[in-house]
Design a protein around this motif. Structure first.
Motif, PDB file in Angstrom:
ATOM      1  N   THR A 126      -9.733  -7.111   2.797  1.00  0.00           N
ATOM      2  CA  THR A 126     -10.334  -6.630   1.564  1.00  0.00           C
ATOM      3  C   THR A 126      -9.239  -6.232   0.576  1.00  0.00           C
ATOM      4  OG1 THR A 126     -10.387  -4.333   2.302  1.00  0.00           O
ATOM      5  CG2 THR A 126     -12.271  -5.716   2.891  1.00  0.00           C
ATOM      6  N   ARG A 177      -8.745  -3.367  -0.723  1.00  0.00           N
ATOM      7  CA  ARG A 177      -8.179  -2.081  -0.297  1.00  0.00           C
ATOM      8  C   ARG A 177      -7.205  -2.268   0.860  1.00  0.00           C
ATOM      9  NH1 ARG A 177     -11.585   3.433   0.008  1.00  0.00           N
ATOM     10  NH2 ARG A 177     -11.657   2.841  -2.187  1.00  0.00           N
ATOM     11  N   GLU A 178      -7.525  -3.155   1.786  1.00  0.00           N
ATOM     12  CA  GLU A 178      -6.617  -3.418   2.903  1.00  0.00           C
ATOM     13  C   GLU A 178      -5.306  -4.019   2.411  1.00  0.00           C
ATOM     14  OE1 GLU A 178      -9.881  -4.273   6.478  1.00  0.00           O
ATOM     15  OE2 GLU A 178      -9.132  -5.924   5.254  1.00  0.00           O
ATOM     16  N   TRP A 196      -3.232  -1.217   0.672  1.00  0.00           N
ATOM     17  CA  TRP A 196      -2.631  -0.281   1.622  1.00  0.00           C
ATOM     18  C   TRP A 196      -1.503  -0.934   2.412  1.00  0.00           C
ATOM     19  CZ3 TRP A 196      -1.611   4.443   2.239  1.00  0.00           C
ATOM     20  CH2 TRP A 196      -1.241   4.966   3.487  1.00  0.00           C
ATOM     21  N   SER A 201      -7.049  -1.043  -7.880  1.00  0.00           N
ATOM     22  CA  SER A 201      -5.900  -0.411  -7.231  1.00  0.00           C
ATOM     23  C   SER A 201      -5.578   0.974  -7.791  1.00  0.00           C
ATOM     24  CB  SER A 201      -4.666  -1.311  -7.356  1.00  0.00           C
ATOM     25  OG  SER A 201      -4.378  -1.597  -8.707  1.00  0.00           O
ATOM     26  N   TYR A 252      -7.809   3.930  -6.344  1.00  0.00           N
ATOM     27  CA  TYR A 252      -7.488   4.163  -4.937  1.00  0.00           C
ATOM     28  C   TYR A 252      -6.128   4.838  -4.811  1.00  0.00           C
ATOM     29  CZ  TYR A 252      -6.990   3.258   0.083  1.00  0.00           C
ATOM     30  OH  TYR A 252      -6.823   3.388   1.441  1.00  0.00           O
ATOM     31  N   PRO A 283      -6.302   1.400   6.262  1.00  0.00           N
ATOM     32  CA  PRO A 283      -6.406   2.082   4.971  1.00  0.00           C
ATOM     33  C   PRO A 283      -7.138   3.417   5.083  1.00  0.00           C
ATOM     34  CG  PRO A 283      -7.030  -0.224   4.761  1.00  0.00           C
ATOM     35  CD  PRO A 283      -6.915   0.055   6.224  1.00  0.00           C
ATOM     36  N   ARG A 324      -9.579   6.313   4.368  1.00  0.00           N
ATOM     37  CA  ARG A 324     -10.875   6.327   3.701  1.00  0.00           C
ATOM     38  C   ARG A 324     -11.023   7.670   3.003  1.00  0.00           C
ATOM     39  NH1 ARG A 324     -14.921   6.286   7.380  1.00  0.00           N
ATOM     40  NH2 ARG A 324     -16.397   5.170   6.059  1.00  0.00           N
TER      41      ARG A 324
END
Length: 234
Positions: free
Chosen positions: A16, A18-19, A22, A48, A51, A85, A87
Motif C-alpha cells: 500500500t 503507507r507501506e 514507511w 504522505s 501520515y 507501518p 498505525r
C-alpha cells in the motif's frame, strides 16, 4: 465515502502507499523531505504529508529543519519504529482497531494448540481486550481460509498450520467477510472450489460452511456465507 478494502488499495508487489512510505522512512539513513518520499515511492503529497505529521507526533519521526522560505520543504529523520507501518491517528495516538487480530495471530504462533478461551486470554492486554466471541469468529474465518486445523473435540482446539505461517502480519477479516493476508498481499478466502464437493472445515460450533453450485459445476460461497457463527464456549 467508505474506506476501500485493503486488497483494493494494494498496488503491485510493493504494498500500500503507507507501506511504501514507511519502508522508505525506515530505510533512510539521511534526513529527508516529503518530496524525497514522493520521488522515491511515487506517493503524492496528499497521502504522505498527513501520515508523516502523525509519525512526528507519535515520536517515530523527528524534525530536523523547518522551511526557511516558501519553496523549502521541512526536513525529517527516522527515530524509531517497527518493521510494519505504525498505525496512528492524526494526533499521533495509536489506532487500536484491528489490534485484536494482530494479537491473536501472534498468540497462535506461540501457543501451539489452543481453544477459543485460551486464545482470547493470551491475546488480551491492558490496551486490547479480546473476547471469546471475537476469538471464535477469527478462528472460524482462518479455518475457512485453510490456516488452522482442528486437533481435538472436547475441548475444541486448533493449531496453526506450519505452511500457513505466512509472515508477521495478521490475516485480516474484512467487512465483506473476506480474509486478506497482507503478507501475501492477496485475498485468501473465499476461493472458487473446482468440482462438486466442497472441503469440510471444523469451525467453532461444529458446522461446515455451505456452498452454492454455480453454472458449470463449480462450488462457490453464497452471498449469505461469511456471517459470524456462534462459537463454542470451550
Amino acid at each position: 465515502m467508505s474506506r476501500k478494502p485493503i486488497d483494493q488499495v494494494v498496488k503491485g508487489r510493493d504494498g500500500t502507499p503507507r507501506e511504501r512510505v514507511w519502508k522508505f522512512i525506515r530505510g533512510r539513513k539521511e534526513a529527508f523531505t516529503v518530496r524525497d518520499i514522493s520521488d522515491a515511492v511515487k506517493v503524492n503529497y496528499g497521502l504522505s504529508r498527513p501520515y508523516l505529521k502523525s509519525l512526528v507526533l507519535a515520536g517515530y519521526v523527528g524534525l530536523v529543519r523547518l522551511p526557511q522560505k516558501v519553496t523549502d520543504f521541512t526536513t525529517y529523520k527516522f527515530i524509531k519504529g517497527p518493521m510494519t507501518p505504525p498505525r496512528v491517528r492524526k494526533d499521533g495516538s495509536p489506532v487500536t482497531q484491528g489490534s485484536g487480530q494482530e494479537n491473536m495471530w501472534r498468540s497462535m504462533k506461540m501457543l501451539g494448540a489452543f481453544s477459543t478461551s485460551e486464545l482470547a486470554i493470551a491475546s488480551s492486554s491492558d490496551e486490547v481486550t479480546v473476547s471469546g466471541g471475537t476469538a471464535s469468529s477469527y478462528i472460524t474465518m482462518l479455518v475457512k481460509a485453510g490456516y488452522l486445523r482442528k486437533v481435538s473435540e472436547v475441548p475444541s482446539r486448533w493449531v496453526l498450520l506450519t505452511a500457513k505461517r505466512t509472515g508477521p502480519l495478521a490475516p485480516m477479516v474484512q467487512r465483506v467477510k473476506h480474509v486478506y493476508d497482507p503478507n501475501l498481499k492477496k485475498v485468501v478466502w473465499p476461493l472458487l472450489v473446482d468440482g462438486g464437493t466442497p472441503p469440510r472445515h471444523d469451525v467453532p460450533g461444529g458446522r461446515s460452511p455451505s456452498y452454492a453450485k454455480a453454472p458449470g459445476g463449480q462450488s462457490v460461497l453464497p452471498h449469505s456465507e461469511g456471517r459470524s457463527e456462534k462459537g463454542d464456549r470451550s
